[in-house]
Scaffold this active site. Structure first.
Site, PDB file in Angstrom:
ATOM      1  CD  GLU A   5      -2.676  -1.054   2.638  1.00  0.00           C
ATOM      2  OE1 GLU A   5      -3.727  -1.691   2.696  1.00  0.00           O
ATOM      3  OE2 GLU A   5      -2.215  -0.378   3.596  1.00  0.00           O
ATOM      4  CE  LYS A  49       5.827   5.185   6.625  1.00  0.00           C
ATOM      5  NZ  LYS A  49       5.327   6.533   6.934  1.00  0.00           N
ATOM      6  NE  ARG A  70      -2.514   4.157  11.575  1.00  0.00           N
ATOM      7  CZ  ARG A  70      -1.653   3.226  11.957  1.00  0.00           C
ATOM      8  NH1 ARG A  70      -0.357   3.524  12.101  1.00  0.00           N
ATOM      9  NH2 ARG A  70      -2.072   1.998  12.209  1.00  0.00           N
ATOM     10  CG  PHE A  90      -4.449   1.891   6.205  1.00  0.00           C
ATOM     11  CD1 PHE A  90      -4.333   1.316   7.454  1.00  0.00           C
ATOM     12  CD2 PHE A  90      -4.007   3.193   6.022  1.00  0.00           C
ATOM     13  CE1 PHE A  90      -3.781   2.013   8.510  1.00  0.00           C
ATOM     14  CE2 PHE A  90      -3.451   3.912   7.072  1.00  0.00           C
ATOM     15  CZ  PHE A  90      -3.334   3.310   8.323  1.00  0.00           C
ATOM     16  NE  ARG A 137       8.256   2.012  15.961  1.00  0.00           N
ATOM     17  CZ  ARG A 137       7.854   2.891  15.055  1.00  0.00           C
ATOM     18  NH1 ARG A 137       7.555   2.488  13.835  1.00  0.00           N
ATOM     19  NH2 ARG A 137       7.765   4.173  15.344  1.00  0.00           N
TER      20      ARG A 137
END
Length: 572
Positions: free
Chosen positions: A252, A254, A259, A350, A434
């Site tokens: 996708e 970036k 956000r 997304f 992460r």
């Protein structure tokens, strides 16, 4: 509960560097807390609210100093001198209570409940005379405190406890206090916090309902979930290989934007940033787009909010607005409609975190099906103003056929975006982590988001500006910041003036041209490389750091971590 008992706990925490000792001390307090538990799990970090509640008390260092002087009768010069020596206004308050000489004839007992509730009340004071009312209320607490109590009242009001407690310590203490302290129970507590962002709820649930209760905690509308974060891929092929499942991975765009987590319940729409800040009022154009485009009654969506130039936002060849320009909208409190027209936005969706039920544990492909069913594309209309709403640009790929991923990567860069994100189609959504199943690929060494820890006034024509800045990463295990270098280049004269205006209210102590600062302002910084160094507390130093811009969408604790700096150093 007497506040003196909590002060004793603070002193115990400050006296040890051992995480295990801190954990055990907190576990003991939590286990015996009774109906004070919800207050204590926030107060031990010097906070009055859960992570998602960003209510500001509106208490500055200067206002707090006024309260100290009013409560103690100490000379301002003496208090300022103590503040300068220690860099801690809490220490200065303790000294003033011990040495100020002013006696309180009728004092009220200082309890945990009173300190918590009266400090929370400061956030509700508005309008004419509100600042003086805040000084009076804070002075009242200080007048009834002993020196050690005054130290922690001030630190709590300012949000800087200095006792080395991070989220990890709170998590482990809850697991020890109410479960068996095993790695499995710690994981259960962490998962519960990630979906609630509220240790008050987590602690009380663990105490009252045990592991089963924690496992039952779920996503709740208008209580934001921590965002899942991406690790950096070294190369396109490596990223696709690491993320693919059953021979495919999802790529996708970036985007370089904000956000955004979207909560919808009928016409009630709320927008939350990565730092869990409610920014609904700042983006009425986005609310209009969501009301027009969301086709289900209740949903939680994840996406990126990107600004584009007004003349291109409705075209197929959009020109993105630089992040520093677009991020002005986060802090805007007035004339937001005009700014929405001048810097129009598009929401690129997304992920879907909840649709009738939580989807966090479902694979990405299931969440994407839910996403597709939850909305229809909305064309941006900046004159209304109404934002755009659409799915982020994406493409399936595999290591056997990287051409599609390479094409998307080049397309994203040519369109002015940062690169691509590579996703594992079978991966669950892991809030606040992460993870290697979510990777990002960018063409240059990744910039760092760092906190300004202290500063020095420049020389020459910029001598009135704070241009020499020390940068720090976040150490979550100790809830502190570790310096990684000094920044003195990369900003224009106008940016430097803005920078100085924003830093000077954060000054906590001065020594000549050097100033200590509250940990508040986050920068995006690029650099040439990371070097090992004994000069800074992190053990590292950035070589030739350069200012890229403000990150007003990030809280200090959202800055890049010491572990991240270490990983970048190791991966050079």
């Amino acid at each position: 509960m007497e506040y003196e008992a909590l002060v004793d706990v603070y002193d115990r925490l400050a006296a040890t560097d051992s995480n295990n000792e801190k954990r055990d001390a907190l576990a003991e307090v939590f286990a015996d807390a009774g109906d004070m538990l919800s207050r204590l799990v926030t107060l031990v970090r010097g906070r009055l609210s859960p992570a998602y509640d960003r209510t500001e008390l509106g208490v500055s260092s200067s206002l707090t100093l006024s309260a100290i002087l009013r409560a103690t009768g100490a000379a301002e010069s003496d208090v300022r001198e103590r503040w300068k020596e220690t860099g801690d206004l809490g220490d200065a308050a303790a000294w003033a209570v011990a040495n100020g000489g002013q006696q309180t004839l009728f004092s009220e007992p200082l309890t945990v409940e009173r300190v918590h509730d009266e400090l929370r009340e400061l956030a509700t004071y508005e309008g004419t005379g509100s600042q003086d009312r805040k000084v009076d209320r804070l002075a009242g607490l200080l007048a009834d405190a002993d020196p050690d109590g005054a130290r922690y009242v001030v630190r709590t009001a300012l949000g800087h406890m200095r006792v080395g407690i991070g989220e990890g310590t709170i998590r482990d203490a809850i697991a020890v206090a109410f479960l068996d302290g095993s790695s499995a129970s710690i994981t259960a507590v962490e998962r519960a916090f990630q979906v609630t962002t509220d240790y008050r709820v987590v602690a009380e649930t663990a105490r009252d309902e045990g592991r089963a209760g924690l496992d039952a905690l779920d996503v709740q509308l208008f209580r934001p979930v921590k965002a899942m974060l991406a690790e950096k891929a070294d190369a396109l092929e490596d990223g696709v290989r690491d993320a693919q499942s059953d021979g495919r991975a999802l790529c996708e765009y970036k985007y370089d934007g904000i956000r955004i987590q979207i909560h919808v319940d009928g016409d009630d729409v709320r927008l939350f940033t990565r730092r869990l800040e409610d920014v609904t009022e700042q983006f009425p154009d986005v609310v209009r787009a969501l009301r027009a485009g969301v086709t289900v009654e209740r949903v939680v969506l994840d996406g990126e909010l990107v600004g584009y130039t007004p003349e291109t936002v409705s075209s197929d060849q959009r020109t993105p607005t630089v992040f520093q320009e677009f991020s002005r909208r986060i802090k805007r409190e007035s004339d937001v409609e005009t700014l929405a027209r001048n810097i129009p936005a598009v929401v690129h969706l997304f992920d879907c975190l909840a649709l009738d039920r939580t989807l966090l544990d479902e694979p990405l492909v299931t969440r994407l099906d839910a996403l597709e069913s939850a909305f229809e594309t909305v064309t941006p209309a900046p004159d209304e103003p109404r934002a755009g709403l659409e799915r982020t640009r994406w493409r399936w790929t595999s290591t056997d056929d990287l051409e599609s991923a390479e094409a998307l990567y080049r397309e994203a860069l040519d369109a002015g975006h940062e690169g691509i994100v590579i996703k594992n189609p079978d991966a669950a959504y892991q809030p606040g982590r992460r993870v290697g199943r979510l990777l990002k690929l960018k063409p240059t060494m990744e910039p760092l988001d760092l906190v300004v820890s202290r500063a020095k006034y420049s020389e020459g024509r910029r001598s009135e500006q704070l241009g020499r800045l020390y940068l720090a990463c976040y150490d979550p295990e100790h809830d502190t910041f570790r310096e990684v270098g000094r920044l003195s280049t990369g900003y224009t004269d106008e940016e430097l003036r803005t920078l100085t205006d924003r830093l000077e209210p954060l000054v906590t102590a001065r020594e000549g041209r050097d100033v200590e600062l509250e940990y508040e302002l986050v920068f995006e910084v690029e650099y040439e490389e990371i070097q090992a160094s004994t000069e800074y507390g992190s053990g590292y130093a950035l070589r030739f750091p350069r200012f890229l811009g403000f990150r007003d969408d990030l809280a200090p604790a959202d800055a890049d971590t010491l572990d991240r700096v270490t990983a970048l150093y190791d991966g050079q």
